[in-house]
Design a protein around this motif. Structure first.
Motif, short mmCIF file in Angstrom:
data_model
loop_
_atom_site.label_atom_id
_atom_site.label_comp_id
_atom_site.label_asym_id
_atom_site.label_seq_id
_atom_site.Cartn_x
_atom_site.Cartn_y
_atom_site.Cartn_z
N ALA A 1 -17.53 10.95 -40.14
CA ALA A 1 -17.02 10.85 -38.76
C ALA A 1 -16.60 9.42 -38.43
CB ALA A 1 -18.09 11.33 -37.78
N GLU A 2 -17.21 8.46 -39.12
CA GLU A 2 -16.83 7.06 -38.90
C GLU A 2 -15.51 6.75 -39.60
OE1 GLU A 2 -18.71 5.72 -36.74
OE2 GLU A 2 -17.97 3.67 -36.71
N LEU A 3 -15.30 7.36 -40.76
CA LEU A 3 -14.07 7.12 -41.51
C LEU A 3 -12.88 7.90 -40.96
CD1 LEU A 3 -15.50 7.14 -45.15
CD2 LEU A 3 -14.63 5.16 -43.89
N ASP A 4 -13.13 9.12 -40.50
CA ASP A 4 -12.04 9.96 -39.99
C ASP A 4 -12.30 10.26 -38.52
OD1 ASP A 4 -10.15 11.91 -39.39
OD2 ASP A 4 -10.29 12.85 -41.37
#
Lengths: 327, 327
Positions: B87-90
């Motif tokens: 969720a942090e990356l996308d």
């Protein structure tokens, strides 16, 4: 400096616009352009030398926020909201305006940010409705989010978005948890909190007002002047001091309805007090029972936010700003 | 009783399904039907006499949640999520699955509720990621929501929705703030917290594991068995005891990485400990620095939720449930 005010036709929006125009600068920078937006077209302010654009726009409709952000405002005041009573009655409308609209706005900024680093200041008006009973008094800054209305839920969710979008570097955001604004000028709106103003505003000009709750109800207030002051102060603050905890409970006046009435008596005498008519309203009593009695507001006070200290001052501000300085 | 598990192919979802099947009842009522949903079709459980439906469905796509709710499950376990690292990356995917998907689900229930009063129990898996540093230790139940990841933000927003939809009478919801689940069986996933399990799981079977943080990092854990126990307990609890504060920090084990390693030494000896390879990872260190060291979990404990008391017990559960009872 280009300033966008969303929700500019509301009471706080109009007062904020007036102050930006009369001061002509925001934290030392000239206010060259104002874009004023609301669902009904806001009035252009009188006596403003800069460029002004007034727009009727519903930012909860897809695409509307993008148009507003395409003009690249340096500071965005986001005041648009369905008030608590209406958000409770119309579930879908409350979530659409107060949550989806806010998210569309934040996402529109994010997309511009990702193009070329556009990085505006966002000043978001949150509310003390993000907490609900049972509550300690005073409520500490680190008290959890316990809204008891859909309005408060939508504001709390928006606070969380604001913090995350700020942390991700999409904009520099601050959330201002406004106390109940008192004395609201003009006509009552659909906010369940309206009587807090009404029991002072109407008697001050010789008119009857209805009190739907008991005198021992304690609540948290600030004047319209201070509310605008919070927004202005928040627009210029170095937000790195906040870390990622971007929403602040503002200072204010904690008073019972009885204390409000005592201040009215001091300002306008017994005849004014006699104009308050008791008419208990169970729905309002139940809502108000869950509301905040008062906050420590330690962080905000340390960061230089200021409010009135008591209801004598709040009434005095109303007399100065709305009644030409005298009763 | 018809039970819907969304996110049934994940580790906790599979273990929950196994337990529902092996017990055959949930709080005294027979489990007649199971609907198991995930983005990849979950396996049907072996040895289940009731009706089972397995579905590949992405509940973040409009219309999918309505289909699931049209079958009128009595209890809905909502475990579906993109994990913290992903969720942090996308950014978009995280908000789409973790926030929009949850809202579609809750709205699908609301619409059925408004037809004829359909009123299921909703057990939502939240996370300790709803709080972030600086944090007290232990963290009290009334500590505010201060996520430092988009995942934590999405979980906190979903908690607020859950409380509001419960308050409005659309369903009877409870949010379970899972501690980091340790020891996760199987392969590492994309969760940044994966090493907490890895440094025990791999050495227990003679394999090397990587430790990306220092040994003084303190964090909050529970076993997969207890995590499932929380969900089961939450499914049967009288939620009127919670008021509208529907999300609870669960009990767990507060331990430093050093204390985890000491428990490994007691369970499996020095040779196992030697398999832990230090390989500092700045990104993981920064994320973990914001994580919760431990909670009071007073409310949940009083409501009968229970966890292991120390890492010796957590390792023992892993040996019993995953390694056939012995090393």
């Amino acid at each position: 400096m280009h300033i966008l005010v969303i929700g500019a036709a509301g009471m706080v929006g109009r007062k904020l616009t007036q102050r930006l125009v009369s001061e002509g600068v925001l934290h030392g920078k000239p206010v060259d352009a104002l874009t004023l937006v609301d669902v009904i077209e806001p009035e252009a302010p009188a006596g403003y030398a800069g460029k002004v654009t007034t727009l009727a726009s519903d930012f909860s409709l897809p695409g509307e926020a993008e148009k507003l952000i395409a003009t690249r405002p340096d500071v965005i005041f986001h005041l648009a909201a369905i008030v608590s009573g209406e958000a409770e009655l119309d579930f879908d409308k409350g979530y659409r305006i107060n949550l989806d609209g806010t998210r569309y706005l934040f996402d529109a900024i994010r997309l511009e940010n990702q193009k070329d680093g556009y990085f505006p200041r966002v000043v978001f008006t949150s509310s003390i409705a993000v907490v609900g009973a049972p509550l300690p008094y005073p409520i500490p800054d680190d008290f959890h989010l316990t809204p008891l209305t859909s309005y408060g839920t939508q504001k709390a969710m928006s606070e969380l978005l604001l913090a995350d979008y700020s942390r991700r570097g999409f904009f520099d955001g601050i959330g201002i948890r406004l106390p109940t604004v008192c004395i609201r000028p003009g006509k009552p709106n659909k906010a369940a909190s309206g009587f807090f103003s009404g029991i002072l505003r109407e008697p001050l000009v010789g008119q009857e007002a209805i009190l739907p709750v008991s005198e021992d109800v304690r609540h948290w207030h600030t004047s319209p002047r201070s509310a605008v002051g919070f927004l202005i102060h928040g627009a210029g603050l170095d937000l790195s001091k906040l870390g990622w905890r971007r929403s602040l409970s503002m200072p204010g006046v904690s008073a019972t309805v009885g204390e409000q009435i005592e201040a009215l008596r001091r300002a306008a005498g017994e005849d004014a007090v006699k104009l308050i008519r008791r008419q208990p309203d169970e729905m309002i009593m139940n809502m108000v029972a869950g509301w905040a009695p008062g906050f420590e507001a330690k962080r905000a006070t340390e960061l230089g936010f200021t409010s009135e200290k008591n209801f004598d001052e709040i009434i005095q501000v109303h007399i100065e700003d709305e009644l030409g300085g005298k009763l």
